[in-house]
Design a protein around this motif. Structure first.
Motif, PDB file in Angstrom:
ATOM      1  N   LEU A   1     -27.935  21.946 -22.705  1.00  0.00           N
ATOM      2  CA  LEU A   1     -27.789  20.498 -22.676  1.00  0.00           C
ATOM      3  C   LEU A   1     -27.768  19.980 -21.243  1.00  0.00           C
ATOM      4  CD1 LEU A   1     -27.280  17.761 -23.995  1.00  0.00           C
ATOM      5  CD2 LEU A   1     -24.835  18.331 -24.052  1.00  0.00           C
ATOM      6  N   VAL A   2     -26.945  20.573 -20.389  1.00  0.00           N
ATOM      7  CA  VAL A   2     -26.857  20.121 -18.998  1.00  0.00           C
ATOM      8  C   VAL A   2     -28.206  20.331 -18.294  1.00  0.00           C
ATOM      9  CG1 VAL A   2     -25.683  20.437 -16.783  1.00  0.00           C
ATOM     10  CG2 VAL A   2     -24.370  20.489 -18.899  1.00  0.00           C
ATOM     11  N   ARG A   3     -28.872  21.448 -18.580  1.00  0.00           N
ATOM     12  CA  ARG A   3     -30.186  21.701 -17.988  1.00  0.00           C
ATOM     13  C   ARG A   3     -31.189  20.623 -18.414  1.00  0.00           C
ATOM     14  NH1 ARG A   3     -32.086  27.283 -19.385  1.00  0.00           N
ATOM     15  NH2 ARG A   3     -32.360  26.269 -21.364  1.00  0.00           N
ATOM     16  N   SER A   4     -31.192  20.268 -19.702  1.00  0.00           N
ATOM     17  CA  SER A   4     -32.098  19.228 -20.202  1.00  0.00           C
ATOM     18  C   SER A   4     -31.810  17.878 -19.567  1.00  0.00           C
ATOM     19  CB  SER A   4     -31.971  19.095 -21.730  1.00  0.00           C
ATOM     20  OG  SER A   4     -32.363  20.263 -22.379  1.00  0.00           O
ATOM     21  N   LEU A   5     -30.545  17.521 -19.471  1.00  0.00           N
ATOM     22  CA  LEU A   5     -30.180  16.231 -18.886  1.00  0.00           C
ATOM     23  C   LEU A   5     -30.507  16.178 -17.397  1.00  0.00           C
ATOM     24  CD1 LEU A   5     -26.781  15.641 -20.700  1.00  0.00           C
ATOM     25  CD2 LEU A   5     -29.006  14.616 -21.238  1.00  0.00           C
ATOM     26  N   HIS A   6     -30.260  17.270 -16.697  1.00  0.00           N
ATOM     27  CA  HIS A   6     -30.590  17.332 -15.267  1.00  0.00           C
ATOM     28  C   HIS A   6     -32.095  17.204 -15.071  1.00  0.00           C
ATOM     29  CE1 HIS A   6     -31.230  19.170 -11.277  1.00  0.00           C
ATOM     30  NE2 HIS A   6     -30.105  18.549 -11.002  1.00  0.00           N
ATOM     31  N   ALA A   7     -32.863  17.915 -15.882  1.00  0.00           N
ATOM     32  CA  ALA A   7     -34.325  17.850 -15.780  1.00  0.00           C
ATOM     33  C   ALA A   7     -34.848  16.454 -16.097  1.00  0.00           C
ATOM     34  CB  ALA A   7     -34.958  18.877 -16.724  1.00  0.00           C
ATOM     35  N   ALA A   8     -34.130  15.708 -16.942  1.00  0.00           N
ATOM     36  CA  ALA A   8     -34.536  14.351 -17.298  1.00  0.00           C
ATOM     37  C   ALA A   8     -34.136  13.327 -16.239  1.00  0.00           C
ATOM     38  CB  ALA A   8     -33.936  13.968 -18.647  1.00  0.00           C
ATOM     39  N   GLY A   9     -33.466  13.781 -15.182  1.00  0.00           N
ATOM     40  CA  GLY A   9     -33.111  12.887 -14.088  1.00  0.00           C
ATOM     41  C   GLY A   9     -31.758  12.216 -14.202  1.00  0.00           C
ATOM     42  N   LEU A  10     -30.956  12.607 -15.192  1.00  0.00           N
ATOM     43  CA  LEU A  10     -29.618  12.026 -15.275  1.00  0.00           C
ATOM     44  C   LEU A  10     -28.736  12.602 -14.175  1.00  0.00           C
ATOM     45  CD1 LEU A  10     -30.588  11.769 -18.470  1.00  0.00           C
ATOM     46  CD2 LEU A  10     -28.248  10.958 -18.584  1.00  0.00           C
ATOM     47  N   GLN A  11     -27.715  11.854 -13.814  1.00  0.00           N
ATOM     48  CA  GLN A  11     -26.820  12.270 -12.740  1.00  0.00           C
ATOM     49  C   GLN A  11     -25.788  13.258 -13.270  1.00  0.00           C
ATOM     50  OE1 GLN A  11     -25.257   8.780 -10.798  1.00  0.00           O
ATOM     51  NE2 GLN A  11     -27.283   7.911 -10.553  1.00  0.00           N
ATOM     52  N   VAL A  12     -26.251  14.467 -13.522  1.00  0.00           N
ATOM     53  CA  VAL A  12     -25.387  15.560 -13.952  1.00  0.00           C
ATOM     54  C   VAL A  12     -25.594  16.706 -12.977  1.00  0.00           C
ATOM     55  CG1 VAL A  12     -25.447  14.877 -16.389  1.00  0.00           C
ATOM     56  CG2 VAL A  12     -27.086  16.549 -15.536  1.00  0.00           C
ATOM     57  N   PRO A  13     -24.600  17.578 -12.827  1.00  0.00           N
ATOM     58  CA  PRO A  13     -24.769  18.692 -11.891  1.00  0.00           C
ATOM     59  C   PRO A  13     -25.874  19.648 -12.347  1.00  0.00           C
ATOM     60  CG  PRO A  13     -22.739  18.928 -13.130  1.00  0.00           C
ATOM     61  CD  PRO A  13     -23.306  17.599 -13.492  1.00  0.00           C
ATOM     62  N   GLU A  14     -26.550  20.240 -11.389  1.00  0.00           N
ATOM     63  CA  GLU A  14     -27.579  21.221 -11.722  1.00  0.00           C
ATOM     64  C   GLU A  14     -26.907  22.489 -12.247  1.00  0.00           C
ATOM     65  OE1 GLU A  14     -31.144  23.836  -9.663  1.00  0.00           O
ATOM     66  OE2 GLU A  14     -29.989  22.440  -8.434  1.00  0.00           O
ATOM     67  N   PRO A  15     -27.271  22.912 -13.455  1.00  0.00           N
ATOM     68  CA  PRO A  15     -26.703  24.168 -13.961  1.00  0.00           C
ATOM     69  C   PRO A  15     -27.369  25.351 -13.266  1.00  0.00           C
ATOM     70  CG  PRO A  15     -28.252  23.255 -15.543  1.00  0.00           C
ATOM     71  CD  PRO A  15     -28.169  22.279 -14.404  1.00  0.00           C
TER      72      PRO A  15
END
Length: 184
Positions: A69-83
């Motif tokens: 989930l975090v990987r998908s959100l990061h790849a989509a450009g959301l401001q989440v930490p890079e897993p």
């Protein structure tokens, strides 16, 4: 907090040639034990990463799902930490864990520029809600969030007012189109 010797082994395993410079507990979350690791690399670069351990008090998603989930959100450009990695082997730590890139920030909410800060948070939450479920790992549906929220809240007395308010809501089944919601 995890013993420094164990943290040194973890750093050696995931960052060959690097060494642990410091570690400190991060506060604010209730679903995992979270530690900031400062790592020194042989080329002189210092990197901060977050160790998120799914220990005894973990009440969130399974590790592999959270990582995806975090990987998908990061790849989509959301401001989440890079897993960075996940480890369920329990060879270094007794519980599964994630390593994430550290994002500078604070849980404090200063009153200056409050409207601007609230707008920024609202835009981020809206971006999370706009994430297409089709582009995310399979997640458990939350048709009525209240029972799960009650289980997710801390057990400290400071949460009791919120618990009482949530209990008064009763049954709150969702009738909306499926969307991603922020778990906290």
């Amino acid at each position: 907090m995890t013993h420094p010797h164990t943290l040194n082994r973890l750093v050696s395993q995931h960052f060959p040639g690097a060494r642990l410079l410091s570690s400190s507990a991060l506060t604010g979350g209730v679903s995992a034990e979270v530690t900031l690791l400062e790592i020194g690399h042989s080329n002189g670069i210092v990197r901060k990463v977050v160790l998120r351990v799914h220990g005894e008090r973990h009440c969130g998603l399974p590790l592999a799902t959270e990582f995806a989930l975090v990987r998908s959100l990061h790849a989509a450009g959301l401001q989440v930490p890079e897993p960075l990695c996940e480890d369920e082997s329990q060879t270094v730590l007794e519980h599964p864990y994630l390593l994430l890139e550290y994002v500078e920030g604070s849980t404090e909410f200063p009153s200056e520029k409050a409207d601007e800060r609230i707008d920024t948070m609202a835009h981020q939450l809206a971006a999370i809600h706009r994430s297409s479920p089709a582009e995310l790992p399979v997640l458990p549906p939350r048709m009525d969030p209240v029972p799960e929220l009650l289980g997710f809240l801390g057990v400290d007395p400071e949460w009791e007012d919120l618990r009482g308010a949530l209990r008064k809501l009763g049954n709150c089944p969702s009738t909306s189109t499926p969307s991603l919601i922020h778990g906290d």
